[in-house]
Motif scaffolding. Structure first.
Motif, PDB file in Angstrom:
ATOM      1  N   LEU A 154      53.843 -80.579  18.793  1.00 38.28           N
ATOM      2  CA  LEU A 154      52.916 -80.472  17.672  1.00 38.28           C
ATOM      3  C   LEU A 154      51.582 -81.127  18.001  1.00 38.28           C
ATOM      4  O   LEU A 154      50.510 -80.602  17.658  1.00 38.28           O
TER       5      LEU A 154
ATOM      6  N   MET B  99      47.997 -79.189  18.143  1.00 39.25           N
ATOM      7  CA  MET B  99      46.850 -79.668  17.374  1.00 39.25           C
ATOM      8  C   MET B  99      45.648 -79.912  18.281  1.00 39.25           C
ATOM      9  O   MET B  99      44.512 -79.570  17.930  1.00 39.25           O
TER      10      MET B  99
ATOM     11  N   GLU C  90      57.884 -84.743  18.307  1.00 42.80           N
ATOM     12  CA  GLU C  90      56.575 -84.387  17.766  1.00 42.80           C
ATOM     13  C   GLU C  90      55.571 -84.050  18.876  1.00 42.80           C
ATOM     14  O   GLU C  90      54.429 -83.672  18.577  1.00 42.80           O
TER      15      GLU C  90
ATOM     16  N   SER D  52      56.229 -80.707  11.493  1.00 42.76           N
ATOM     17  CA  SER D  52      56.569 -82.070  11.912  1.00 42.76           C
ATOM     18  C   SER D  52      57.862 -82.539  11.268  1.00 42.76           C
ATOM     19  O   SER D  52      58.668 -83.234  11.909  1.00 42.76           O
TER      20      SER D  52
ATOM     21  N   SER E 210      51.120 -76.384   7.218  1.00 43.72           N
ATOM     22  CA  SER E 210      51.942 -75.873   8.319  1.00 43.72           C
ATOM     23  C   SER E 210      52.363 -77.002   9.252  1.00 43.72           C
ATOM     24  O   SER E 210      53.529 -77.071   9.676  1.00 43.72           O
ATOM     25  N   PHE E 211      51.424 -77.910   9.551  1.00 42.56           N
ATOM     26  CA  PHE E 211      51.750 -79.016  10.446  1.00 42.56           C
ATOM     27  C   PHE E 211      52.738 -79.990   9.795  1.00 42.56           C
ATOM     28  O   PHE E 211      53.609 -80.536  10.470  1.00 42.56           O
TER      29      PHE E 211
ATOM     30  N   TYR F  46      46.367 -75.173   7.414  1.00 45.08           N
ATOM     31  CA  TYR F  46      46.865 -75.737   8.668  1.00 45.08           C
ATOM     32  C   TYR F  46      47.621 -77.038   8.429  1.00 45.08           C
ATOM     33  O   TYR F  46      48.645 -77.300   9.078  1.00 45.08           O
ATOM     34  N   THR F  47      47.140 -77.863   7.499  1.00 42.85           N
ATOM     35  CA  THR F  47      47.793 -79.139   7.247  1.00 42.85           C
ATOM     36  C   THR F  47      49.196 -78.943   6.700  1.00 42.85           C
ATOM     37  O   THR F  47      50.147 -79.620   7.122  1.00 42.85           O
TER      38      THR F  47
END
Length: 280
Positions: A175, A179, A172, A117, A112-113, A109-110
């Motif tokens: 996003l 999250m 952002e 971003s 992908s984020f 997940y990190t």
């Protein structure tokens, strides 16, 4: 690792990041002229009668009125461009410091984020650069035909940098919503009820955050933010529906096969202590 070892590792990563940005600043110093021409382009697209020297068909010039202003401007542009150019390298250092404490699914997940971003920030910066010329034209021509702008290079670059950062950071928003939804803080039901309030707050943020005062720049920021916000709400709705289906399926399977208990789920404990003989 102990706390001291973590601090030493953090210090090492910070030093590496500073060295990477310094190397990028050297590259920015070498290519300062084309970078400055790129940043000056929105100003140079303003009609010549509204900018210095105010002669039709004349050149496009920014001035400075301090002995050290030229050096500090070149240093500022070099550092900012160096940080942008070397962004993937120092972002990797941050990722390398964080990733040992994450689980496998959290790392997925990190990554992908981080990718999302970066793309969203780049899209915001690109949009800001496109609308900057229109915003400058409105601001510099609103005072009338008998006036002309005499901008200093320091004030102009500060204005452009602020515009690029504000637009990039505002993109952002979806996003952050995604999250919060994945973590369970913002359920889709609450987001759907608050859509009108969210859109109003987006336009209010765009009116306050944009350095220019023209409605064109405000709408250029607000409309894409609204579309991205609606997309994040749609993602939250789909995610919550799938999550509810998975929970229902898990509950059904647990009812049919009670012996297949999830080992990751803690067992129920009796909080009331009893004598050992009774338990036996």
């Amino acid at each position: 690792m102990s706390v001291i070892d973590h601090l030493r590792e953090l210090r090492r990563r910070v030093i590496i990041i500073l060295l990477i940005i310094a190397c990028g600043a050297i590259v920015g110093w070498v290519f300062y002229d084309p970078i400055l021409r790129f940043l000056e382009h929105p100003y140079c697209s303003v009609p010549a009668k509204h900018r210095f020297p105010g002669i039709e068909g004349g050149g496009c010039h920014l001035i400075y009125n301090n002995v050290l202003a030229g050096f500090t401007t070149r240093l500022k542009v070099s550092v900012i461009s160096g940080a942008v150019i070397s962004g993937p390298l120092w972002l990797y250092q941050i990722w390398a410091f964080i990733t040992p404490g994450l689980r496998q699914n959290e790392r997925k997940y990190t990554l992908s984020f981080i990718a999302a971003s970066t793309l969203l920030f780049a899209a915001g910066v690109a949009l800001a650069y496109v609308v900057l010329a229109k915003g400058l034209r409105v601001l510099l021509s609103i005072s009338g035909s008998g006036t002309q702008a005499l901008l200093t290079v320091d004030s102009y670059l500060s204005f452009v940098t602020l515009m690029l950062i504000v637009f990039g950071a505002s993109f952002e928003l979806p996003l952050l919503v995604v999250m919060a939804n994945l973590s369970g803080v913002l359920p889709a039901k609450w987001l759907r009820k608050s859509q009108r309030v969210g859109i109003f707050l987006i336009f209010l943020f765009a009116a306050v955050a944009t350095p220019t005062t023209d409605p064109f720049t405000m709408c250029a920021m607000a409309f894409p933010m609204v579309l991205l916000f609606e997309g994040s709400v749609l993602f939250a709705v789909i995610h919550d529906k799938r999550k509810a289906k998975r929970k229902a399926l898990a509950a059904e399977q647990a009812a049919l096969h009670p012996e297949d208990e999830d080992l990751d789920t803690p067992s129920a404990l009796d909080p009331i202590p009893r004598p050992l003989d009774d338990v036996t």
